[in-house]
Design a protein around this motif. Sequence first.
Motif, mmCIF file in Angstrom:
data_model
loop_
_atom_site.group_PDB
_atom_site.id
_atom_site.type_symbol
_atom_site.label_atom_id
_atom_site.label_comp_id
_atom_site.label_asym_id
_atom_site.label_seq_id
_atom_site.Cartn_x
_atom_site.Cartn_y
_atom_site.Cartn_z
ATOM 1 N N SER A 1 0.834 -1.210 0.000
ATOM 2 C CA SER A 1 0.000 0.000 0.000
ATOM 3 C C SER A 1 0.865 1.256 0.000
ATOM 4 O O SER A 1 2.078 1.191 0.276
ATOM 5 C CB SER A 1 -0.894 0.027 1.247
ATOM 6 N N GLY A 2 0.228 2.378 -0.255
ATOM 7 C CA GLY A 2 0.925 3.658 -0.164
ATOM 8 C C GLY A 2 1.348 3.942 1.267
ATOM 9 O O GLY A 2 2.425 4.495 1.515
ATOM 10 N N LEU A 3 0.494 3.575 2.210
ATOM 11 C CA LEU A 3 0.835 3.755 3.627
ATOM 12 C C LEU A 3 2.132 3.016 3.971
ATOM 13 O O LEU A 3 3.035 3.584 4.580
ATOM 14 C CB LEU A 3 -0.320 3.241 4.509
ATOM 15 N N SER B 1 -4.199 16.315 4.077
ATOM 16 C CA SER B 1 -3.813 15.182 3.236
ATOM 17 C C SER B 1 -4.657 13.988 3.636
ATOM 18 O O SER B 1 -5.485 14.081 4.557
ATOM 19 C CB SER B 1 -2.321 14.868 3.432
ATOM 20 N N ALA B 2 -4.422 12.867 2.963
ATOM 21 C CA ALA B 2 -4.996 11.608 3.433
ATOM 22 C C ALA B 2 -4.380 11.313 4.798
ATOM 23 O O ALA B 2 -3.212 11.623 5.039
ATOM 24 C CB ALA B 2 -4.655 10.487 2.453
ATOM 25 N N ALA C 1 -3.272 8.746 5.930
ATOM 26 C CA ALA C 1 -2.131 7.832 5.778
ATOM 27 C C ALA C 1 -0.791 8.558 5.866
ATOM 28 O O ALA C 1 0.189 7.992 6.367
ATOM 29 C CB ALA C 1 -2.236 7.086 4.458
ATOM 30 N N THR C 2 -0.721 9.788 5.401
ATOM 31 C CA THR C 2 0.537 10.537 5.439
ATOM 32 C C THR C 2 1.053 10.628 6.877
ATOM 33 O O THR C 2 2.214 10.340 7.161
ATOM 34 C CB THR C 2 0.326 11.963 4.875
ATOM 35 N N VAL D 1 3.514 16.578 0.675
ATOM 36 C CA VAL D 1 2.561 15.840 -0.160
ATOM 37 C C VAL D 1 2.261 16.659 -1.416
ATOM 38 O O VAL D 1 1.905 17.833 -1.319
ATOM 39 C CB VAL D 1 1.239 15.608 0.612
ATOM 40 N N ASP E 1 5.455 12.309 -0.502
ATOM 41 C CA ASP E 1 4.220 11.558 -0.696
ATOM 42 C C ASP E 1 3.684 11.888 -2.093
ATOM 43 O O ASP E 1 3.132 12.953 -2.333
ATOM 44 C CB ASP E 1 3.207 11.943 0.391
ATOM 45 N N ALA F 1 1.492 9.879 -3.727
ATOM 46 C CA ALA F 1 0.342 8.996 -3.943
ATOM 47 C C ALA F 1 -0.620 9.566 -4.980
ATOM 48 O O ALA F 1 -1.291 8.824 -5.692
ATOM 49 C CB ALA F 1 -0.381 8.749 -2.624
ATOM 50 N N GLN F 2 -0.696 10.903 -5.070
ATOM 51 C CA GLN F 2 -1.625 11.530 -6.012
ATOM 52 C C GLN F 2 -0.882 12.143 -7.202
ATOM 53 O O GLN F 2 -1.489 12.819 -8.019
ATOM 54 C CB GLN F 2 -2.432 12.612 -5.287
ATOM 55 N N SER G 1 0.939 5.241 -4.416
ATOM 56 C CA SER G 1 -0.168 4.356 -4.040
ATOM 57 C C SER G 1 -0.878 3.890 -5.309
ATOM 58 O O SER G 1 -1.017 4.657 -6.265
ATOM 59 C CB SER G 1 -1.161 5.110 -3.157
ATOM 60 N N TYR H 1 -3.957 2.481 -4.903
ATOM 61 C CA TYR H 1 -5.355 2.397 -4.489
ATOM 62 C C TYR H 1 -6.208 2.622 -5.742
ATOM 63 O O TYR H 1 -5.851 3.425 -6.606
ATOM 64 C CB TYR H 1 -5.627 3.468 -3.417
ATOM 65 N N LYS I 1 -6.577 6.002 -7.660
ATOM 66 C CA LYS I 1 -5.391 6.791 -8.027
ATOM 67 C C LYS I 1 -5.177 6.768 -9.543
ATOM 68 O O LYS I 1 -5.775 5.969 -10.247
ATOM 69 C CB LYS I 1 -4.156 6.267 -7.289
ATOM 70 N N GLY J 1 -2.217 -1.502 -3.356
ATOM 71 C CA GLY J 1 -0.824 -1.637 -3.753
ATOM 72 C C GLY J 1 -0.101 -0.330 -3.541
ATOM 73 O O GLY J 1 -0.728 0.727 -3.386
ATOM 74 N N TYR K 1 -9.855 17.407 2.205
ATOM 75 C CA TYR K 1 -10.376 16.414 3.144
ATOM 76 C C TYR K 1 -11.216 17.156 4.154
ATOM 77 O O TYR K 1 -10.854 18.261 4.539
ATOM 78 C CB TYR K 1 -9.210 15.679 3.821
HETATM 79 C C1 LIG Z 1 -3.965 7.360 -1.166
HETATM 80 C C2 LIG Z 1 -3.013 8.162 -0.400
HETATM 81 C C3 LIG Z 1 -2.131 7.611 0.529
HETATM 82 C C4 LIG Z 1 -2.209 6.183 1.001
HETATM 83 O O1 LIG Z 1 -2.186 5.221 0.058
HETATM 84 P P1 LIG Z 1 -2.852 3.781 0.341
HETATM 85 O O2 LIG Z 1 -2.416 2.968 -0.813
HETATM 86 O O3 LIG Z 1 -4.321 3.985 0.422
HETATM 87 O O4 LIG Z 1 -2.271 3.283 1.632
HETATM 88 C C5 LIG Z 1 -1.200 8.424 1.126
HETATM 89 N N1 LIG Z 1 -1.136 9.737 0.850
HETATM 90 C C6 LIG Z 1 -1.975 10.321 -0.020
HETATM 91 C C7 LIG Z 1 -1.827 11.772 -0.301
HETATM 92 C C8 LIG Z 1 -2.949 9.558 -0.667
HETATM 93 O O5 LIG Z 1 -3.780 10.159 -1.518
#
Ligand SMILES: *Cc1c(COP(=O)(O)O)cnc(C)c1O
Length: 370
Positions: free
Chosen positions: A58-60, A84-85, A87-88, A131, A157, A159-160, A181, A183, A186, A194, A312
Amino acid sequence: MLPFFDARKQWAEIGPDALKAADRVGRAGQWVLGQEVERFEAALSEITSLPHVVACASGLDALEMALRCAGLSSGDRVLTTPLSAFATTLAIVKAGGVPVFIDVDSCGLLDLDLAREILKSDPGIRYLLPVHLYGFPLDASKLRRLASDFGVTIVEDCAQALGAAFQSTPAGSSGKAMALSFYPTKNLGALGDGGALATSDATLAAQARRMRDYGQSAKYVHAAFGMNSRFDELQAGIMNGATLPRLDAWVKRRLAVDASYRSRIKNSAVKPLTGPDPVGSSRHIFPVLVKGGRDLFRRHLERAGVQTAEHYPRVIPQQPYLLEKGGFEAKTSLRYAEQISAAEVSLPLHPWLGDEDVTRVIDAVNSWRP
Ligand SMILES: *Cc1c(COP(=O)(O)O)cnc(C)c1O
């Protein structure tokens, strides 16, 4: 109803290729960390222009591993964004770090000028986790100067922000490592979860490879901290055979939808957000700031058959887990983060929007009266 993200349309496009990939993986008879994963990592290395890619669950996990492998240890303070998400921040907490929040700028991104002031006045902060939110690339030269002037270790980060670039410098190339990420929503989504870490540091990458697999240095030899964050052959196979070959076309469609929204949305009560380099955005999310009540606006769009989202609705330091647990700092007022968090609405932005869908969204937005 026009969905915010359209998994079924994606399947209609990739299904036959995904099934072929599943058959290929099944016949090969290996389910985790095999040839497909290696091929996928090589392809990502091309896309990110970073020599080492480590795919994971995962991204996390990618963020947590990047922080740990970059040397973060228990109690280390990490400057990061409140918008942010979750997860960051969760990655920092899981790695044993202390999140230190400062405000964002008017684009919604970590304010790098403010970061400079804070790093100057508080040399105890050794890590920076920015991010590239919404797919807007942060100013790469400012990030690099923060690293060289203050010696902070940067983990990005992304992820986006797969494919985003600030004035041609790829997002994710300014720090020690970056995280992606996959997800499903994405820009490059798996059919499940993943993630991946990418870096130019061979030692860090080797450490991450061990970390994702119980910290094994050789079979049954556990030399370091580990987790189970292996990546499935099935997901990698589907990426290689069905999604990666379409990524360029999908990004092109995102660009076209984004451009239509930007040129045809004309409503003084709805203000699209833009990054510091609009050209280099990955067009992951189309965020607008709304006057006249976010809920009412969202209901107005829903009545017009358009589903929206919020990125968010609550700033991270206001999340119940952190409020209860503590163990974080807020170094500045979080005024901008709170303002954006209270007024932001994300319009549908994905490759499966047709021209009529785009027009429906635009008409609905333009007919909003606060
Ligand atoms: C989606 C996302 C994550 C986490 O990714 P996962 O694959 O859902 O764990 C982290 N940071 C940002 C900015 C995200 O958009």
